[in-house]
Design a protein around this motif. Structure first.
Motif, mmCIF file in Angstrom:
data_model
loop_
_atom_site.group_PDB
_atom_site.id
_atom_site.type_symbol
_atom_site.label_atom_id
_atom_site.label_comp_id
_atom_site.label_asym_id
_atom_site.label_seq_id
_atom_site.Cartn_x
_atom_site.Cartn_y
_atom_site.Cartn_z
ATOM 1 N N PRO A 1 45.090 41.304 45.963
ATOM 2 C CA PRO A 1 44.261 40.534 45.036
ATOM 3 C C PRO A 1 44.653 39.059 45.122
ATOM 4 N N GLU A 2 43.683 38.217 45.371
ATOM 5 C CA GLU A 2 43.945 36.791 45.552
ATOM 6 C C GLU A 2 44.658 36.196 44.342
ATOM 7 N N SER A 3 44.286 36.609 43.139
ATOM 8 C CA SER A 3 44.906 36.047 41.937
ATOM 9 C C SER A 3 46.398 36.362 41.868
ATOM 10 N N GLU A 4 46.801 37.546 42.330
ATOM 11 C CA GLU A 4 48.223 37.900 42.308
ATOM 12 C C GLU A 4 49.015 37.078 43.317
ATOM 13 N N VAL A 5 48.430 36.831 44.473
ATOM 14 C CA VAL A 5 49.084 35.988 45.477
ATOM 15 C C VAL A 5 49.196 34.566 44.933
ATOM 16 N N ASP A 6 48.134 34.074 44.317
ATOM 17 C CA ASP A 6 48.161 32.728 43.725
ATOM 18 C C ASP A 6 49.245 32.608 42.650
ATOM 19 N N LYS A 7 49.388 33.634 41.816
ATOM 20 C CA LYS A 7 50.427 33.621 40.775
ATOM 21 C C LYS A 7 51.815 33.593 41.397
ATOM 22 N N TRP A 8 52.017 34.364 42.468
ATOM 23 C CA TRP A 8 53.303 34.404 43.149
ATOM 24 C C TRP A 8 53.633 33.027 43.715
ATOM 25 N N ARG B 1 48.817 31.696 53.656
ATOM 26 C CA ARG B 1 48.920 31.022 52.358
ATOM 27 C C ARG B 1 50.348 30.957 51.844
ATOM 28 N N THR B 2 51.168 31.951 52.182
ATOM 29 C CA THR B 2 52.537 31.993 51.665
ATOM 30 C C THR B 2 53.577 31.457 52.641
ATOM 31 N N ALA B 3 53.214 31.322 53.912
ATOM 32 C CA ALA B 3 54.133 30.908 54.982
ATOM 33 C C ALA B 3 55.219 31.959 55.226
ATOM 34 N N LEU B 4 54.928 33.207 54.879
ATOM 35 C CA LEU B 4 55.859 34.307 55.120
ATOM 36 C C LEU B 4 55.467 35.046 56.396
ATOM 37 N N MET C 1 28.967 32.715 29.745
ATOM 38 C CA MET C 1 30.029 32.388 30.674
ATOM 39 C C MET C 1 30.050 33.401 31.809
ATOM 40 N N SER C 2 30.212 32.915 33.020
ATOM 41 C CA SER C 2 30.321 33.838 34.141
ATOM 42 C C SER C 2 31.788 34.089 34.449
ATOM 43 N N GLU C 3 32.111 35.321 34.726
ATOM 44 C CA GLU C 3 33.469 35.716 35.017
ATOM 45 C C GLU C 3 33.691 35.685 36.522
ATOM 46 N N LYS C 4 34.795 35.078 36.949
ATOM 47 C CA LYS C 4 35.093 35.007 38.370
ATOM 48 C C LYS C 4 35.488 36.395 38.863
ATOM 49 N N LYS C 5 34.860 36.824 39.941
ATOM 50 C CA LYS C 5 35.179 38.126 40.504
ATOM 51 C C LYS C 5 36.447 38.034 41.327
ATOM 52 N N GLU C 6 37.233 39.096 41.256
ATOM 53 C CA GLU C 6 38.474 39.169 42.034
ATOM 54 C C GLU C 6 38.148 39.282 43.509
ATOM 55 N N ARG C 7 38.889 38.569 44.320
ATOM 56 C CA ARG C 7 38.710 38.601 45.757
ATOM 57 C C ARG C 7 39.950 39.226 46.379
ATOM 58 N N LEU C 8 39.753 40.099 47.345
ATOM 59 C CA LEU C 8 40.865 40.685 48.085
ATOM 60 C C LEU C 8 41.044 39.920 49.384
ATOM 61 N N ILE C 9 42.303 39.622 49.719
ATOM 62 C CA ILE C 9 42.581 38.906 50.957
ATOM 63 C C ILE C 9 43.475 39.759 51.852
ATOM 64 N N ARG C 10 43.209 39.696 53.140
ATOM 65 C CA ARG C 10 43.926 40.511 54.117
ATOM 66 C C ARG C 10 45.257 39.866 54.492
ATOM 67 N N LEU C 11 46.055 40.622 55.214
ATOM 68 C CA LEU C 11 47.416 40.221 55.561
ATOM 69 C C LEU C 11 47.486 38.850 56.228
#
Length: 66
Positions: A48-55, A17-20, A1-11
């Motif tokens: 971290p993209e995953s944290e933004v996605d969770k939010w 993505r959040t409309a903020l 199984m390949s593990e998805k690498k974490e991606r960092l996204i800028r402001l």
């Protein structure tokens, strides 16, 4: 199984993505209601993209409960 690498996204992408706005995003960070960014260097921060996605998912779920 390949593990998805974490991606960092800028402001700019976080704001799109959040409309903020920048100021509201940082107010939420200061209040502990949005994930803190990762300091990349003295003048660059990313999230971290995953944290933004969770939010985002949590906001959608909360809206369904209202």
């Amino acid at each position: 199984m390949s593990e998805k690498k974490e991606r960092l996204i800028r402001l700019e992408e976080v704001m799109n993505r959040t409309a903020l706005t920048r100021s509201l995003l940082y107010k939420l960070v200061d209040a502990g209601e949005f994930p803190k960014g990762v300091k990349l260097c003295s003048s660059a921060v990313a999230w971290p993209e995953s944290e933004v996605d969770k939010w985002i998912a949590a906001r959608i779920e909360a809206a369904k409960q209202e």
